[in-house]
Design a protein around this motif. Structure first.
Motif, PDB file in Angstrom:
ATOM      1  N   VAL A 178       0.851  -1.187   0.000  1.00  0.00           N
ATOM      2  CA  VAL A 178       0.000   0.000   0.000  1.00  0.00           C
ATOM      3  C   VAL A 178       0.891   1.243   0.000  1.00  0.00           C
ATOM      4  O   VAL A 178       1.750   1.382   0.878  1.00  0.00           O
ATOM      5  CB  VAL A 178      -0.914   0.023   1.240  1.00  0.00           C
ATOM      6  CG1 VAL A 178      -1.815   1.258   1.217  1.00  0.00           C
ATOM      7  CG2 VAL A 178      -1.746  -1.251   1.309  1.00  0.00           C
TER       8      VAL A 178
ATOM      9  N   ARG B 255      -8.870  -0.150  -1.798  1.00  0.00           N
ATOM     10  CA  ARG B 255      -7.937  -1.248  -2.078  1.00  0.00           C
ATOM     11  C   ARG B 255      -8.387  -2.491  -1.307  1.00  0.00           C
ATOM     12  O   ARG B 255      -8.843  -2.391  -0.154  1.00  0.00           O
ATOM     13  CB  ARG B 255      -6.522  -0.860  -1.655  1.00  0.00           C
ATOM     14  CG  ARG B 255      -5.758  -0.019  -2.673  1.00  0.00           C
ATOM     15  CD  ARG B 255      -4.335   0.226  -2.212  1.00  0.00           C
ATOM     16  NE  ARG B 255      -3.565  -0.987  -2.040  1.00  0.00           N
ATOM     17  CZ  ARG B 255      -2.441  -1.284  -2.700  1.00  0.00           C
ATOM     18  NH1 ARG B 255      -1.970  -0.440  -3.620  1.00  0.00           N
ATOM     19  NH2 ARG B 255      -1.785  -2.402  -2.455  1.00  0.00           N
TER      20      ARG B 255
ATOM     21  N   VAL C 245      -6.583   5.202  -1.132  1.00  0.00           N
ATOM     22  CA  VAL C 245      -6.429   3.779  -0.806  1.00  0.00           C
ATOM     23  C   VAL C 245      -7.697   3.169  -0.216  1.00  0.00           C
ATOM     24  O   VAL C 245      -7.717   1.985   0.116  1.00  0.00           O
ATOM     25  CB  VAL C 245      -5.257   3.548   0.180  1.00  0.00           C
ATOM     26  CG1 VAL C 245      -3.937   3.934  -0.455  1.00  0.00           C
ATOM     27  CG2 VAL C 245      -5.475   4.294   1.483  1.00  0.00           C
TER      28      VAL C 245
END
Length: 616
Positions: free
Chosen positions: A422, A452, A449
Motif C-alpha cells: 500500500v 484497495r 487507498v
C-alpha cells in the motif's frame, strides 16, 4: 529533516509595486539607501579539544544596551550574509533585540571534526552537549555588547542541538526552545517507528548528511516514482551496495535492527535530571519527520520540574510550519494565523521574559492550537486530567461506534502482498526533498487507498455533536496473520461531510479531484511491527493464525471532530516506501531479507479491536 527554521528565518520576500500610469515620466528625487538592519561577522569558535566551529554573528544595527544571544547550532550550514531586510518571522524578536548566532555543527561545512549523526553523550570526550556548552562560554566572553544571557532554539536537527544542551547546560544558558527535537532513533522520529524502518526518508536524509560535508545534491532515484525504485531495490540493506559504505549511519541501522545498546546508548534524554533551564518544547500534530521527541523531552522534564520551567506547545503543523506563513493544514483551509500567533504571543514572550527580564512569565504548562475548532487552548497539565478514555470499536460489518461488540462477532480479513504494498501517498511518489507533497502527506486525503482490497475501512455514523479528543490516542487491535511476522498500520480519520464547502465542479481542470467535500483527513496514523510486540530487544516470530493484542500508540493530539462529520479508521499492513516492507516471514533481520522471504499473508482484524480516545 532539513532545517525549516533556518530557511524561514533567513528568507525575505520582496514585494515590487508597479508604478501608477502617468502622462509623462516622473523622476523621483534621489534618496539615501536605507541602512542595513544587521551587521555580519564570521568567526571560528574553539572547542575544548581544539576543534573550531564555523560561526556567524548577526547583530541588529544600532542596537542600544547589552543584548541577549540567541544561538542556533545546525548541520545544514550557516548564513552567507545577513538578511537585507528584517524577515517577517524575526520581527517580534528584532523589536525586542537579540544577537543572532548560527554555528555549523562539528564536521559540517566549515567546522572541524567528524560529523557522525550520533546523539550519544561522551563522559570523557566531546559531544553535541559539550560543544553547546563551549560555544555558550565563548560567546558570552567574546561577543561584544551581550548581557550574559544565552538562549538556544531550532527546528529539527537544530532543535535536537538545542535540546541536548539541557543535559549539560552552561550557567549562561537561560532559555531553550527545542522544536521538533528527538531523543531516540529506534522508537520514533526520523529513522524508525517502533522499530519499523523509515526507508525512503533514511535514503534521502541520512545520505544527504554523510555523502558530503555540505548539503550536496539529493539522492538520484533515476525514476519519477520512488515507489518503483524501492520495490525494485528489494531489502533496505541493498542501499549499502549503492553507497559502498559511505553512509555509515545507514550501515549501522541495517546492522542493528533491534533495540540494542547502539540505540539506548544514544538516548541522551536519560541524562536529564532536575529541570533548571526554562524550556519551550514545540511539536506539530502533522509533523511528518519528528512528531514524537519534543513530547518525550517534556514528559521527562515533568518528572522533576518543581519550578514549572518546562512548557509544551503544539499545533496543527507539519515539520517546522509554525515558522512559516500559511495557516492551512495541507489542503484544509484555516482562517486563523496561528503560526504568527505562536511566534508573537508564545515564543517571543518566552524569550523576552527569560533573556531580557521583561514582560510576564508564561502562565501555562501546555498550550495547544486545537485542530477542528481552530482555537488556542491552555492546560494545567498534559495530558489533561479531564480527558477520559473512551473506546471506539471496529465492527465486522465495517461500522465504528462506542458500543462493545456482541458475542460471536466475526473477523474481517484481507491479503497483504509485499509485491504490491500500500503506498503511503498518491503515486507517483516524489523524493522527500524538495517535494512540497512530502510536507503535508500525513494530512493527505486517504480516499486514494480507501477501496484497495488490502485496506479495511470502518465508518461511524455522522456525529450528532462535537467530539473533543485531547491527549494520548492509542489503538488496540485483536488481530492475526497467516505469516510469522507482520505489520499493522492504523489510521484515525476525520471524514468531512459532502457539503463541507461550496464547490464548482467546473472551476478548473483537476479541481474536482482536489475538493474537500468527503475528504478523509488523517488525524493520527502509526505502524506496529509484530516481531517487537513482546520485546523490542529480542524479536519473536508470530504464531500463524493466532489472534493476539496489538498495541499501537497514536501519539498526542488535540482535535475536535465536528458535528456532522464521521470518524473513520483504516487498517492495512504496509505503508510503502516510507516504511520498509515486512516480508511476513520471520527472519533475523528484515533489512537483509532475501527475495524468497517475502510472502503473501492473510490478515484478520477481529472483535474487540478498538481505538481509545481521550474524550473531554
Amino acid at each position: 529533516m532539513r532545517s525549516a527554521l533556518t530557511t524561514v528565518l533567513l528568507t525575505t520576500v520582496l514585494v515590487l509595486a508597479a508604478p501608477a500610469a502617468t502622462a509623462r515620466p516622473q523622476v523621483a528625487p534621489a534618496s539615501a539607501p536605507a541602512p542595513a538592519p544587521f551587521t555580519f561577522e564570521r568567526v571560528m569558535v574553539p572547542m575544548r579539544d581544539g576543534a573550531k566551529m564555523e560561526t556567524v554573528i548577526i547583530r541588529p544595527s544600532g542596537a542600544k544596551g547589552p543584548l541577549p544571544i540567541l544561538l542556533q547550532r545546525t548541520p545544514y550550514g550557516v548564513p552567507d550574509a545577513a538578511p537585507p531586510r528584517v524577515p517577517a518571522s524575526w520581527k517580534t524578536l528584532v523589536d525586542d533585540g537579540y544577537i543572532f548566532v548560527f554555528q555549523s555543527m562539528r564536521g559540517r561545512f566549515g567546522s572541524d571534526g567528524v560529523f557522525t549523526l550520533s546523539t550519544a553523550l561522551n563522559p570523557k570526550g566531546t559531544d553535541e552537549a559539550t560543544d553547546a556548552y563551549d560555544a555558550t562560554a565563548w560567546l558570552v566572553k567574546n561577543v561584544k555588547g551581550n548581557n550574559g544571557r544565552v538562549g538556544m532554539w531550532g527546528v529539527s536537527y537544530p532543535g535536537f542541538a538545542a535540546a541536548i544542551a539541557l543535559a549539560r547546560p552552561h550557567p549562561a544558558l537561560k532559555a531553550v526552545s527545542p522544536q521538533a527535537a528527538w531523543i531516540d532513533y529506534w522508537q520514533n522520529d526520523d529513522l524508525h517507528r517502533h522499530g519499523a524502518l523509515r526507508l525512503s526518508y533514511l535514503a534521502d536524509w541520512v545520505s544527504s548528511l554523510q555523502l558530503t560535508k555540505d548539503n550536496g545534491t539529493g539522492f538520484d532515484y533515476g525514476t519519477v516514482d520512488t515507489y518503483d525504485y524501492f520495490l525494485k531495490l528489494g531489502s533496505a540493506a541493498n542501499l549499502d551496495r549503492i553507497w559502498q559504505g559511505r553512509v555509515p549511519m545507514a550501515t549501522a541501522l541495517f546492522d542493528h535492527p533491534n533495540y540494542d545498546s547502539f540505540y539506548t546508548s544514544q538516548r541522551w534524554s536519560d541524562a536529564l535530571g532536575k529541570t533548571v533551564v526554562p524550556t519551550l518544547n514545540v511539536a506539530g500534530f502533522w509533523d511528518q519527520e519528528d512528531p514524537w521527541g519534543s513530547w518525550q523531552i517534556y514528559a521527562k522534564q515533568q518528572e522533576n520540574d518543581p519550578d514549572g520551567l518546562s512548557l509544551m506547545v503544539a499545533g496543527p503543523w507539519a515539520h517546522g510550519t509554525w515558522g512559516g506563513v500559511s495557516p492551512d493544514v495541507g489542503r484544509i483551509r484555516v482562517e486563523v494565523n496561528h503560526p504568527q500567533q505562536f511566534r508573537d504571543e508564545i515564543q517571543a514572550p518566552f524569550f523576552r521574559y527569560w533573556l531580557h527580564g521583561r514582560g510576564d512569565r508564561p502562565n501555562f504548562r501546555a498550550r495547544m492550537f486545537q485542530s477542528g475548532s481552530w482555537v488556542w487552548k491552555s492546560y494545567e497539565s498534559w495530558p489533561p486530567k479531564a480527558a477520559q478514555p473512551r473506546a471506539l470499536y471496529l465492527h465486522a460489518d465495517g461500522s465504528l461506534d462506542f458500543t462493545a461488540p456482541a458475542s460471536g462477532e466475526m473477523c474481517r480479513s484481507y491479503v497483504s502482498d509485499p509485491a504490491n504494498p500500500v503506498p503511503f501517498r498518491p503515486r507517483p511518489i516524489s523524493p522527500t526533498y524538495p517535494s512540497p507533497e512530502w510536507r503535508w502527506w500525513e494530512a493527505e486525503d486517504q480516499r486514494f487507498v480507501d477501496h484497495r482490497p488490502d485496506v479495511l475501512s470502518y465508518f461511524s455514523a455522522p456525529l450528532t455533536e462535537d467530539l473533543t479528543v485531547t491527549g494520548q490516542i492509542a489503538a488496540e487491535l485483536m488481530a492475526s496473520t497467516s505469516g510469522t511476522d507482520s505489520d499493522f498500520v492504523v489510521k484515525l480519520i476525520d471524514v468531512l461531510p459532502d457539503d463541507y464547502e461550496k464547490f464548482s465542479p467546473v472551476a478548473s481542470l483537476g479541481a474536482y479531484l482536489r475538493q474537500l467535500n468527503g475528504y478523509q483527513w488523517p488525524i493520527a496514523m502509526e505502524v506496529r511491527r509484530g516481531r517487537f510486540l513482546k520485546s523490542a530487544t529480542v524479536p519473536q516470530a508470530l504464531v500463524p493464525g493466532k489472534v493476539m493484542a496489538w498495541d499501537i500508540p497514536l501519539r498526542d493530539h488535540d482535535h475536535v471532530f465536528k458535528k456532522g462529520h464521521r470518524i473513520m479508521v483504516q487498517v492495512q499492513s504496509s505503508w510503502f516506501p516510507v516504511i520498509d516492507r515486512n516480508p511476513q516471514t520471520f527472519v533475523p533481520n528484515i533489512a537483509r531479507a532475501k527475495p524468497g522471504d517475502y510472502v503473501k499473508a492473510e490478515q484478520k482484524v477481529c472483535a474487540g479491536s478498538r481505538v481509545v480516545l481521550p474524550v473531554m
